[in-house]
Enzyme design. Structure first.
Site, PDB file in Angstrom:
ATOM      1  N   GLU A  63      -4.993  -1.888  14.051  1.00 56.11           N
ATOM      2  CA  GLU A  63      -5.534  -1.071  13.215  1.00 56.11           C
ATOM      3  C   GLU A  63      -6.731  -0.662  13.698  1.00 56.11           C
ATOM      4  OE1 GLU A  63      -5.932  -2.328   8.800  1.00 56.11           O
ATOM      5  OE2 GLU A  63      -4.034  -3.247   8.967  1.00 56.11           O
ATOM      6  N   TYR A  66     -12.908  -1.658  12.741  1.00 54.46           N
ATOM      7  CA  TYR A  66     -13.190  -0.342  12.320  1.00 54.46           C
ATOM      8  C   TYR A  66     -14.934  -0.002  12.519  1.00 54.46           C
ATOM      9  CZ  TYR A  66      -9.116  -0.360   9.403  1.00 54.46           C
ATOM     10  OH  TYR A  66      -7.581  -0.118   9.106  1.00 54.46           O
ATOM     11  N   ASN A  81      -7.870  -5.805  14.448  1.00 54.66           N
ATOM     12  CA  ASN A  81      -8.224  -4.468  13.644  1.00 54.66           C
ATOM     13  C   ASN A  81      -9.680  -4.475  13.935  1.00 54.66           C
ATOM     14  OD1 ASN A  81      -5.567  -4.874  12.690  1.00 54.66           O
ATOM     15  ND2 ASN A  81      -6.024  -5.139  10.578  1.00 54.66           N
ATOM     16  N   GLN A  84       0.748  -1.133  -0.084  1.00 53.42           N
ATOM     17  CA  GLN A  84      -0.145  -0.007   0.028  1.00 53.42           C
ATOM     18  C   GLN A  84       0.800   1.271   0.123  1.00 53.42           C
ATOM     19  OE1 GLN A  84      -2.617  -1.932   3.079  1.00 53.42           O
ATOM     20  NE2 GLN A  84      -4.235  -0.353   2.060  1.00 53.42           N
ATOM     21  N   ASN A  97      -1.849 -10.754   8.589  1.00 55.60           N
ATOM     22  CA  ASN A  97      -2.892  -9.669   8.798  1.00 55.60           C
ATOM     23  C   ASN A  97      -4.220 -10.259   8.329  1.00 55.60           C
ATOM     24  OD1 ASN A  97      -3.789  -6.785   9.089  1.00 55.60           O
ATOM     25  ND2 ASN A  97      -4.068  -6.860   6.832  1.00 55.60           N
ATOM     26  N   GLU A  98      -5.253 -10.100   8.843  1.00 57.57           N
ATOM     27  CA  GLU A  98      -6.624 -10.341   8.359  1.00 57.57           C
ATOM     28  C   GLU A  98      -6.718 -11.470   7.557  1.00 57.57           C
ATOM     29  OE1 GLU A  98      -8.768  -6.858   6.801  1.00 57.57           O
ATOM     30  OE2 GLU A  98      -8.724  -5.661   9.103  1.00 57.57           O
ATOM     31  N   HIS A 146      -2.046  -5.094 -12.709  1.00 60.22           N
ATOM     32  CA  HIS A 146      -1.651  -5.123 -14.129  1.00 60.22           C
ATOM     33  C   HIS A 146      -2.435  -5.973 -15.181  1.00 60.22           C
ATOM     34  CE1 HIS A 146       2.810  -4.393 -12.418  1.00 60.22           C
ATOM     35  NE2 HIS A 146       1.887  -3.216 -12.312  1.00 60.22           N
ATOM     36  N   ASP A 188       2.156   0.429  -8.086  1.00 58.65           N
ATOM     37  CA  ASP A 188       3.527   0.784  -8.615  1.00 58.65           C
ATOM     38  C   ASP A 188       4.314   1.574  -8.041  1.00 58.65           C
ATOM     39  OD1 ASP A 188       2.822  -1.272 -10.467  1.00 58.65           O
ATOM     40  OD2 ASP A 188       2.976  -0.307 -12.248  1.00 58.65           O
ATOM     41  N   ARG A 213       3.832  -0.077  13.008  1.00 59.10           N
ATOM     42  CA  ARG A 213       3.543  -1.301  12.656  1.00 59.10           C
ATOM     43  C   ARG A 213       3.825  -1.286  10.929  1.00 59.10           C
ATOM     44  NH1 ARG A 213      -2.121  -3.993  10.978  1.00 59.10           N
ATOM     45  NH2 ARG A 213      -1.413  -5.869  10.324  1.00 59.10           N
ATOM     46  N   HIS A 273       1.168  -9.305   4.801  1.00 60.55           N
ATOM     47  CA  HIS A 273      -0.164  -8.328   4.404  1.00 60.55           C
ATOM     48  C   HIS A 273      -0.692  -8.494   3.284  1.00 60.55           C
ATOM     49  CE1 HIS A 273      -2.183  -4.731   6.530  1.00 60.55           C
ATOM     50  NE2 HIS A 273      -2.675  -4.859   5.420  1.00 60.55           N
TER      51      HIS A 273
HETATM   52  C1  NOJ Z   1      -7.621  -3.484   6.852  1.00 60.99           C
HETATM   53  C2  NOJ Z   1      -6.375  -3.687   6.077  1.00 60.99           C
HETATM   54  O1  NOJ Z   1      -5.566  -4.477   6.903  1.00 60.99           O
HETATM   55  C3  NOJ Z   1      -5.783  -2.524   5.380  1.00 60.99           C
HETATM   56  O2  NOJ Z   1      -4.814  -3.049   4.478  1.00 60.99           O
HETATM   57  C4  NOJ Z   1      -6.621  -1.711   4.873  1.00 60.99           C
HETATM   58  O3  NOJ Z   1      -6.126  -0.547   4.140  1.00 60.99           O
HETATM   59  C5  NOJ Z   1      -7.688  -1.204   5.868  1.00 60.99           C
HETATM   60  N1  NOJ Z   1      -8.362  -2.219   6.564  1.00 60.99           N
HETATM   61  C6  NOJ Z   1      -8.618  -0.381   5.548  1.00 60.99           C
HETATM   62  O4  NOJ Z   1      -9.563  -0.937   4.667  1.00 60.99           O
END
Ligand code: NOJ
Length: 508
Positions: free
Chosen positions: A406, A339, A337, A48, A195-196, A68, A81, A106, A151
């Site tokens: 997160e 949200y 994580n 990212q 991760n997730e 791509h 990229d 992190r 990740h």
């Molecule tokens: C969880 C993910 O780990 C992360 O890569 C993503 O950008 C965020 N949530 C926000 O959606």
């Protein structure tokens, strides 16, 4: 698993020693303060932010290939990229972290930057150099590195062998982890294996994210199964061979959106628990529960559906007794994580002939119209769901130590992001209540993200950063938002300031 006194000491020394000594007077006078042992940080991930996708020996990852080959699937045909070009900006980015006053950072390590073909016979020295430089710069600035091994950016060469659906991947992940621990074990003491997994298995192998498996009800379960085996193997290796010499700790990051019953009916309550088990228990139960293995409700639903669909065996694979044992208790802490929150209702009972995860779970999920929106369709602002999630984990998994890896919100671009300040403030108040009123054992919090970045299928259209990135400027200029100022105050004092936001969201 370490005993908890030993673990507390570890966490104290590893995460806390770098947090600036906080002003005791401030702590005593303020109403909402976290303890001196609590660490604030921010999070990012390799694909990212790094860019430099094919530079200095890096191999191709599934996200390189996917964006791509299928630019039309990503918002505005964008890809990672270049992203935030963080590969070239180690000093600049660490300066941003240092200005925020955070105690930890992190980040994730790109497997194909370290092992271009995914396999450990070919180690890319520039990849090792790059992460060493980052880690050294962090340590110089008294910021604790927290590294995620995976990740989502699997080397394409391993995907060509089936990726996470091929059981051999667990051995390759073990080899990769060994390379990381051999090279960075002396300077990184806090590790996350994954991760997730819910996201990369469901959305990647069962949906539209890379590698675009779209084989829900099969590949997603195989992916989860091999990821769990791989996690257990890496944790056991770490425990036996690296813990003493590195003095490190290891966990895994799982995501739990809160699942709230839509009504008080028994059916909807049951639907909420089923959804929690399918979306979180899928990974949490094998690792964090006393019995290990998959949650009973998941086992029985997938077994029964598979049978009705005429399959000779369950689509949800089975662990051997040794695997259950190796995976159970394979953690020093839980990375979480969180949200947002959803409402749950029981789904229709009809079993479809075409299998899918959603059909196995059989829960209808929605959000309330009056919950404040963000810039992501899936993310509404519901701070009380954070407190409920933490309490549910406490009740179901024997109150593990938790690092919030997160939490964050996406908004329109703009520097005066009061809505983000409100979001963080409200979620931190919910977290504070979970710790101090409910006794949840959370020892740190990372905001997602340090800066705007490539939000997977949503390209650069959803911005989560404390720093705004100007994608039109040649330098990809980073500018602090109001939320960066807010978070600096929180990270430096350990207290939530009174003079910021109009606090519109309730925590309970
Ligand atoms: C969880 C993910 O780990 C992360 O890569 C993503 O950008 C965020 N949530 C926000 O959606």
């Amino acid at each position: 698993m370490l005993n908890s006194i030993y673990l507390n000491c570890f966490i104290y020394f590893i995460l806390v020693f770098s947090v600036q000594a906080r002003d005791l007077k401030n702590v005593l006078e303020s109403k909402t303060c976290f303890s001196n042992y609590f660490a604030f940080g921010v999070a990012t991930a390799s694909y990212q932010i790094e860019g430099a996708w094919n530079v200095s020996g890096k191999g191709e990852s599934i996200w390189d290939r996917y964006t791509h080959e299928h630019p039309e699937r990503v918002f505005d045909h964008h890809n990672g990229d270049v992203a935030d070009a963080s590969y070239y900006k180690v000093k600049e980015d660490v300066r941003l972290l240092s200005q925020l006053g955070v105690g930890f950072y992190r980040f994730s390590i790109s497997w194909s930057r370290i092992l271009p073909d995914g396999l450990s016979n070919n180690v890319n020295e520039d990849g090792i150099r790059y992460y060493k430089e980052l880690i050294d710069e962090l340590r110089k600035n008294k910021i604790t590195p927290v590294a995620t091994m995976y990740h989502w950016d699997l080397p394409q060469s391993l995907q060509d062998l089936g990726g996470w659906t091929n059981p051999i991947i667990a051995d390759y992940f073990l080899d990769y982890a060994r390379v990381l621990l051999d090279n960075f074990g002396d300077t990184v003491q806090v590790w996350l294996t994954f991760n997730e997994p819910l996201s990369f298995c469901s959305d990647g192998y069962g949906g539209d994210d890379a590698p675009g498996g779209r084989s829900s009800g099969f590949e997603d379960y195989m992916c989860g199964h091999n990821m769990l085996r791989a996690h257990g193997m890496v944790y056991r290796m770490f425990d036996q061979k690296y813990r003493n010499t590195t003095k490190g700790i290891m966990g895994v990051t799982l995501n739990l959106p809160w699942m709230e019953p839509a009504t008080t009916s028994q059916e909807d309550q049951k639907a909420a628990d089923t959804a929690r088990q399918f979306m979180f228990g899928w990974f949490a139960h094998p690792i964090f529960s006393q019995d290990g293995d998959y949650p009973a409700v998941m086992r029985s639903a997938v077994d029964a559906n598979s049978k009705r669909q005429g399959f000779p065996r369950s689509r949800l694979p089975k662990f051997t007794a040794e695997e259950v044992k190796a995976i159970r208790g394979s953690y020093d802490f839980m990375g979480l994580n969180h949200y947002t929150t959803y409402l749950t209702k029981q789904g229709s009972r009809k079993i479809k002939t075409k299998p899918s995860f959603d059909d196995d779970m059989n829960v209808r999920i929605s959000q309330k119209d009056d919950w404040p929106k963000s810039n992501s369709t899936w993310l509404r602002v519901v701070p009380w769901g954070f407190r409920k999630s933490l309490n549910w984990i406490k009740a179901n998994y024997n109150n593990p130590q938790i690092l919030v890896t997160e939490n964050g919100v996406s908004l329109e671009p703009g520097l005066h992001d009061t809505k983000r300040v409100n979001y963080i403030d409200a979620y931190l108040r919910a977290l504070h209540a979970a710790i101090f009123k409910d006794g949840c054992r959370v020892f740190g919090y990372a905001y997602w993200s340090l800066m705007d970045n490539f939000e997977w299928m949503r390209g650069f259209s959803e911005r989560f950063g404390l720093y705004e990135v100007d994608y039109k400027s040649p330098n990809l200029t980073r500018t602090p938002r109001l939320s960066a100022k807010y978070f600096t105050s929180v990270a430096k004092t350990g207290c939530l300031p009174d003079d910021f936001a109009d606090y519109t969201y309730k925590t309970d």
